[in-house]
Design an enzyme around this catalytic site. Structure first.
Site: not given
Ligand code: TMP
Length: 295
Positions: A46, A48
């Site tokens: 991943d 973030d």
């Molecule tokens: P990940 O880090 O597991 O790939 O997930 C991405 C993160 O982004 C998840 O916590 C949801 C978040 N997110 C936002 O911060 N803003 C947004 O507009 C959307 C659709 C998701």
């Protein structure tokens, strides 16, 4: 080739913030990966708060990929307000230790659809994101550079699999010189017209709990790893533990979870899904210690 007899023989594993679900099972997985060697291995991670840290030394939260986008000077206030409003509603649901994945998935789809709708029509000059990418260089976990160097040297493909914003992920990786030929990004990429206006997200939305088969199949990355059945997987959210599920040929998956929020409530759930859970660890030390055992 030198297999290991006990997990604690790896010095980096002797820290109290390292939680292991089942030491014997982990030992067997590590030894299988050592025996098969780097030619059978792939790394799936991943972005973030996994490649990047949760917080900086001064306690400041590290920007997420959507957060990077929000920082671009052209992004209008109405987008930021709505993004904050949606995050306040849906982030607690994403992290709720008592809701099922099925229940959470329904809410995530609502979040991503609403977020996507807000993007449409926003003017977005790409250079702004490349500039923000440079500000992210210090946000990577200590040891990510070693991981990228090790994988390049051993020809091990790395998939950066993100339910965030792919354009931001690529900008941060490029700024740190991590965007190398063996590193591929599967994520949500913006569709932008010639006049810099956003028309939405390209293809199927990838959200936190559908990061698996739908997204990886038919990608350049899938072609690169068809023969590689061993995986070292890293993530910071429960959904990340399923990131290799779309690759049926995968045999051994060592799952490493970085837990930095709601630690007490989430630790049992994380230990249920990940082989190793690292609590408030700003480094890649444990993963690099495993990789260093592999020739
Ligand atoms: P990940 O880090 O597991 O790939 O997930 C991405 C993160 O982004 C998840 O916590 C949801 C978040 N997110 C936002 O911060 N803003 C947004 O507009 C959307 C659709 C998701």
């Amino acid at each position: 080739m030198k297999t290991i007899k006990c997990i604690k023989d790896i010095p980096k594993f002797n820290k109290c913030n390292i939680h292991i679900k089942n030491e014997q099972e982990l030992l067997e997985k590590i030894n299988k990966i050592i025996c098969d060697g780097s030619s059978m291995l792939q790394i799936v991670t991943d972005f973030d708060h996994t490649l990047t840290r949760h917080t900086m030394e001064d306690g400041k939260n590290v920007l997420t990929s959507f957060g990077m986008f929000r920082e671009c000077p052209s992004i209008p206030q109405y987008y930021k307000d709505e993004d904050n409003r949606l995050s306040d509603i849906y982030k607690p649901i994403e992290c709720d230790p008592f809701l099922s994945v099925e229940e959470k998935s329904k809410h995530m789809i609502e979040w991503y659809k609403a977020g996507n709708a807000q993007l449409i029509g926003v003017t977005f000059p790409r250079q702004e994101l490349l500039d923000i990418g440079h500000e992210m260089i210090d946000s990577f976990r200590q040891g990510v550079r070693e991981l990228i160097d090790w994988s390049r040297h051993h020809h091990v493909p790395v998939l950066v699999f993100s339910a965030g914003l792919g354009d931001s992920v690529v900008a941060a990786l490029k700024a740190a010189n991590f965007m190398l030929p063996h590193v591929k990004v599967v994520s949500n990429f913006l569709a932008v017209e010639m006049n810099d206006k956003i028309t939405g997200i390209q293809g199927e939305l990838i959200h936190v709990f559908n990061k698996n088969e739908t997204a990886i199949k038919n990608t350049e990355y899938y072609e690169m790893v068809k023969e590689r059945s061993n995986v070292v997987l890293m993530g910071d959210s429960i959904g990340d533990a399923g990131m290799a599920e779309g690759m049926e040929h995968c045999d051994v998956v060592i799952k490493v979870g970085f837990l930095g929020r709601n630690v007490d409530g989430n630790l049992p759930n994380y230990l249920d899904k990940f082989d190793i859970v690292l609590v408030n660890d700003p480094t890649m030390d444990v993963v690099n210690a495993i990789l260093e055992l592999i020739a």
